[in-house]
Design a protein around this motif. Structure first.
Motif, PDB file in Angstrom:
ATOM      1  N   PRO A  21       0.821  -1.213   0.000  1.00  0.00           N
ATOM      2  CA  PRO A  21       0.000   0.000   0.000  1.00  0.00           C
ATOM      3  C   PRO A  21       0.854   1.262   0.000  1.00  0.00           C
ATOM      4  N   GLY A  22       0.259   2.332  -0.512  1.00  0.00           N
ATOM      5  CA  GLY A  22       0.873   3.638  -0.326  1.00  0.00           C
ATOM      6  C   GLY A  22       0.725   4.079   1.123  1.00  0.00           C
ATOM      7  N   ARG A  23       1.351   5.215   1.483  1.00  0.00           N
ATOM      8  CA  ARG A  23       1.307   5.671   2.869  1.00  0.00           C
ATOM      9  C   ARG A  23       0.185   6.673   3.069  1.00  0.00           C
ATOM     10  N   ILE A  24      -0.501   6.507   4.180  1.00  0.00           N
ATOM     11  CA  ILE A  24      -1.547   7.471   4.549  1.00  0.00           C
ATOM     12  C   ILE A  24      -0.954   8.877   4.656  1.00  0.00           C
ATOM     13  N   ALA A  25       0.266   8.951   5.187  1.00  0.00           N
ATOM     14  CA  ALA A  25       0.906  10.254   5.401  1.00  0.00           C
ATOM     15  C   ALA A  25       1.183  10.984   4.095  1.00  0.00           C
ATOM     16  N   ASP A  26       1.241  10.260   2.987  1.00  0.00           N
ATOM     17  CA  ASP A  26       1.542  10.881   1.705  1.00  0.00           C
ATOM     18  C   ASP A  26       0.289  11.357   0.965  1.00  0.00           C
ATOM     19  N   GLN A  27      -0.870  11.164   1.547  1.00  0.00           N
ATOM     20  CA  GLN A  27      -2.101  11.552   0.868  1.00  0.00           C
ATOM     21  C   GLN A  27      -2.290  13.070   0.877  1.00  0.00           C
ATOM     22  N   SER A  28      -2.903  13.555  -0.194  1.00  0.00           N
ATOM     23  CA  SER A  28      -3.256  14.971  -0.243  1.00  0.00           C
ATOM     24  C   SER A  28      -4.514  15.208   0.586  1.00  0.00           C
ATOM     25  N   GLN A  29      -4.799  16.456   0.864  1.00  0.00           N
ATOM     26  CA  GLN A  29      -5.999  16.779   1.628  1.00  0.00           C
ATOM     27  C   GLN A  29      -7.254  16.425   0.842  1.00  0.00           C
ATOM     28  N   ASP A  30      -7.203  16.612  -0.490  1.00  0.00           N
ATOM     29  CA  ASP A  30      -8.363  16.244  -1.315  1.00  0.00           C
ATOM     30  C   ASP A  30      -8.657  14.747  -1.212  1.00  0.00           C
ATOM     31  N   GLU A  31      -7.602  13.938  -1.210  1.00  0.00           N
ATOM     32  CA  GLU A  31      -7.800  12.491  -1.089  1.00  0.00           C
ATOM     33  C   GLU A  31      -8.380  12.124   0.270  1.00  0.00           C
ATOM     34  N   ARG A  32      -7.936  12.819   1.291  1.00  0.00           N
ATOM     35  CA  ARG A  32      -8.496  12.570   2.622  1.00  0.00           C
ATOM     36  C   ARG A  32      -9.943  13.011   2.672  1.00  0.00           C
ATOM     37  N   ASP A  33     -10.232  14.161   2.092  1.00  0.00           N
ATOM     38  CA  ASP A  33     -11.620  14.647   2.087  1.00  0.00           C
ATOM     39  C   ASP A  33     -12.543  13.695   1.328  1.00  0.00           C
ATOM     40  N   ASP A  34     -12.020  13.080   0.282  1.00  0.00           N
ATOM     41  CA  ASP A  34     -12.816  12.124  -0.507  1.00  0.00           C
ATOM     42  C   ASP A  34     -12.833  10.734   0.114  1.00  0.00           C
ATOM     43  N   ARG A  35     -12.117  10.561   1.226  1.00  0.00           N
ATOM     44  CA  ARG A  35     -12.076   9.301   1.970  1.00  0.00           C
ATOM     45  C   ARG A  35     -11.559   8.138   1.117  1.00  0.00           C
ATOM     46  N   LYS A  36     -10.521   8.408   0.368  1.00  0.00           N
ATOM     47  CA  LYS A  36      -9.918   7.394  -0.479  1.00  0.00           C
ATOM     48  C   LYS A  36      -8.761   6.712   0.255  1.00  0.00           C
ATOM     49  N   ALA A  37      -8.585   5.449  -0.011  1.00  0.00           N
ATOM     50  CA  ALA A  37      -7.398   4.751   0.480  1.00  0.00           C
ATOM     51  C   ALA A  37      -6.229   5.085  -0.437  1.00  0.00           C
ATOM     52  N   PRO A  38      -5.005   5.027   0.065  1.00  0.00           N
ATOM     53  CA  PRO A  38      -3.854   5.163  -0.835  1.00  0.00           C
ATOM     54  C   PRO A  38      -3.879   4.018  -1.854  1.00  0.00           C
ATOM     55  N   PRO A  39      -3.205   4.177  -2.985  1.00  0.00           N
ATOM     56  CA  PRO A  39      -3.141   3.070  -3.953  1.00  0.00           C
ATOM     57  C   PRO A  39      -2.566   1.817  -3.306  1.00  0.00           C
ATOM     58  N   ILE A  40      -3.138   0.682  -3.650  1.00  0.00           N
ATOM     59  CA  ILE A  40      -2.662  -0.601  -3.137  1.00  0.00           C
ATOM     60  C   ILE A  40      -2.248  -1.458  -4.333  1.00  0.00           C
ATOM     61  N   TYR A  41      -1.036  -1.965  -4.307  1.00  0.00           N
ATOM     62  CA  TYR A  41      -0.506  -2.765  -5.413  1.00  0.00           C
ATOM     63  C   TYR A  41      -0.357  -4.218  -4.957  1.00  0.00           C
ATOM     64  N   VAL A  42      -0.731  -5.142  -5.836  1.00  0.00           N
ATOM     65  CA  VAL A  42      -0.652  -6.569  -5.513  1.00  0.00           C
ATOM     66  C   VAL A  42       0.131  -7.300  -6.606  1.00  0.00           C
ATOM     67  N   PRO A  43       1.455  -7.297  -6.544  1.00  0.00           N
ATOM     68  CA  PRO A  43       2.241  -8.094  -7.498  1.00  0.00           C
ATOM     69  C   PRO A  43       2.116  -9.576  -7.160  1.00  0.00           C
ATOM     70  N   VAL A  44       1.840 -10.406  -8.173  1.00  0.00           N
ATOM     71  CA  VAL A  44       1.713 -11.847  -7.963  1.00  0.00           C
ATOM     72  C   VAL A  44       2.605 -12.581  -8.952  1.00  0.00           C
ATOM     73  N   LYS A  45       3.051 -13.749  -8.559  1.00  0.00           N
ATOM     74  CA  LYS A  45       3.882 -14.608  -9.400  1.00  0.00           C
ATOM     75  C   LYS A  45       3.072 -15.839  -9.772  1.00  0.00           C
ATOM     76  N   MET A  46       2.736 -15.956 -11.053  1.00  0.00           N
ATOM     77  CA  MET A  46       1.969 -17.109 -11.502  1.00  0.00           C
ATOM     78  C   MET A  46       2.803 -18.380 -11.354  1.00  0.00           C
ATOM     79  N   ALA A  47       2.126 -19.472 -10.975  1.00  0.00           N
ATOM     80  CA  ALA A  47       2.830 -20.748 -10.806  1.00  0.00           C
ATOM     81  C   ALA A  47       3.275 -21.317 -12.142  1.00  0.00           C
ATOM     82  N   GLY A  48       2.566 -20.944 -13.224  1.00  0.00           N
ATOM     83  CA  GLY A  48       2.919 -21.458 -14.540  1.00  0.00           C
ATOM     84  C   GLY A  48       2.662 -22.955 -14.635  1.00  0.00           C
ATOM     85  N   ALA A  49       3.165 -23.584 -15.678  1.00  0.00           N
ATOM     86  CA  ALA A  49       2.983 -25.022 -15.863  1.00  0.00           C
ATOM     87  C   ALA A  49       4.029 -25.534 -16.845  1.00  0.00           C
ATOM     88  N   ILE A  50       4.467 -26.750 -16.649  1.00  0.00           N
ATOM     89  CA  ILE A  50       5.388 -27.402 -17.586  1.00  0.00           C
ATOM     90  C   ILE A  50       4.570 -28.237 -18.548  1.00  0.00           C
TER      91      ILE A  50
END
Length: 370
Positions: A330-359
């Motif tokens: 996740p991004g940091r709450i402390a880095d949010q702008s006042q507009d983002e806080r006023d809009d009650r938005k969460a910081p961006p959340i990133y979910v990198p995943v590694k596919m298991a793939g297949a042989i």
């Protein structure tokens, strides 16, 4: 008479609302124009062909024939959705409009098949399925000899050229062969531990293997198509399990499931909480909800530990190891702008995943010493 204990200790019981699920992704839709299902109903769900017979199907309809192949697979899918295509002269409804109407009427099904579809029908349905919400996969079969010959303009070449990621094409002279592939795909998707699978090298019950030359098989596979054929002395195998753009079906399915589960998990967290504070502690509640959903995918075997070889994502660097197969950053709450806080938005959340793939291809070197 005894006095109420409420005067001393009053207990209020609050039951939290039920959480929603992301669905099962194991029900296929078969669409046709038989006059069993009213247009007003559009889609009906059946537990098997016996259930269909009890509902007025005679067993002679193409939808019933396709459903028979669908349920014949091992493992067998739990249910089938049958959709009505209103192709009467009074309606003039196109087949792609029918599939869209079936999606609007019912969100339980994932993969779909249209009986007796022409090349023009296949192209139209593929186009409407590609951006469909909820995400959908289209299975079709064709016996057009232009496909195995690689003649310009054949349907597999057309869909490959359009880079469609949600169309699974199968060359087969067995009627409704793709309904069998759809049945295997839905039946194998149990959601249990280590249940992740591919479509490559599977047996399709009720489908006759195609007698093809090596050149013809390579032509079909080169078009990102699929074919059920003979290998060696006794194998009857479906190859290669890809969509029109070359993406493997299992990757499309697993990412669709992961996306839906993360979305539902985060939404449930918001719905079931009286309030999620706009603080780091509050953000941790969302992170936990997302991690819980990622664990489901890891438990199925769709994602697995591995080395991150893509571009850096926040603190994750190229070459780092994803020990669980995923991270929630996740991004940091402390880095949010006042507009983002006023809009009650969460910081961006990133979910990198590694596919298991297949042989699916192996080279073995044997060294002999005499």
């Amino acid at each position: 008479m005894a006095q109420s204990l409420d005067d001393i200790v009053k207990v209020n019981v609050t039951v939290s609302p039920l959480s929603q699920s992301a669905g099962t992704f194991n029900i296929g839709l078969i669409v046709g124009g038989s006059n069993i299902i009213p247009v007003a109903d559009r889609v009906r769900i059946y537990n098997g062909t016996a259930d269909m017979l009890e509902n007025g199907w005679t067993g002679e309809e193409p939808e019933f024939e396709a459903a028979t192949l669908y349920f014949s697979q091992n493992p067998s899918p739990p249910k089938v959705a049958i959709g009505k295509w209103d192709n009467s002269a009074e309606s003039e409804e196109s087949v792609d409009e029918a599939v869209a109407a079936c999606r609007a009427a019912n969100n339980e099904w994932y993969g779909c098949y249209v009986v007796d579809a022409t090349a023009a029908d296949i192209e139209a349905v593929a186009a409407v399925v590609e951006p469909m919400i909820p995400s959908t996969a289209y299975f079709y079969s064709t016996a057009d000899p232009n496909v195995k010959a690689g003649a310009p303009g054949n349907i597999m070449e057309t869909l490959k050229g359009k880079a469609y990621k949600r169309s699974f094409g199968q060359y087969s002279t067995t009627p409704h062969a793709a309904a069998a592939a759809l049945g295997y795909a839905m039946g194998a998707n149990t959601g249990l531990a280590n249940s992740a699978y591919t479509m490559a090298y599977k047996t399709l019950v009720g489908v006759t293997p195609e007698s093809l030359s090596t050149t013809e098989v390579k032509t079909i596979l080169g078009l990102n198509g699929n074919v059920y054929t003979n290998y060696g002395a006794s194998y009857k195998l479906l190859v290669q399990g890809t969509m029109a753009d070359g993406t493997h079906f299992d990757e499309v399915l697993n990412l669709d499931m992961l996306k839906a589960e993360i979305q539902i998990g985060a939404t449930n967290a918001l719905v079931n909480s009286a309030k999620i504070p706009q603080t780091e502690d509050g953000l941790s509640l969302l992170i936990s909800a997302i991690e819980e959903q990622c664990e489901k995918s890891a438990n199925r075997g769709a994602i697995a530990p591995g080395v991150w070889k893509a571009a850096p994502v926040m603190s994750l660097q190229t070459g780092d190891t994803l020990s669980k197969g995923y991270l929630v950053l996740p991004g940091r709450i402390a880095d949010q702008s006042q507009d983002e806080r006023d809009d009650r938005k969460a910081p961006p959340i990133y979910v990198p995943v590694k596919m298991a793939g297949a042989i699916e291809h192996v080279v073995i070197g044997v060294t002999v010493n005499r």
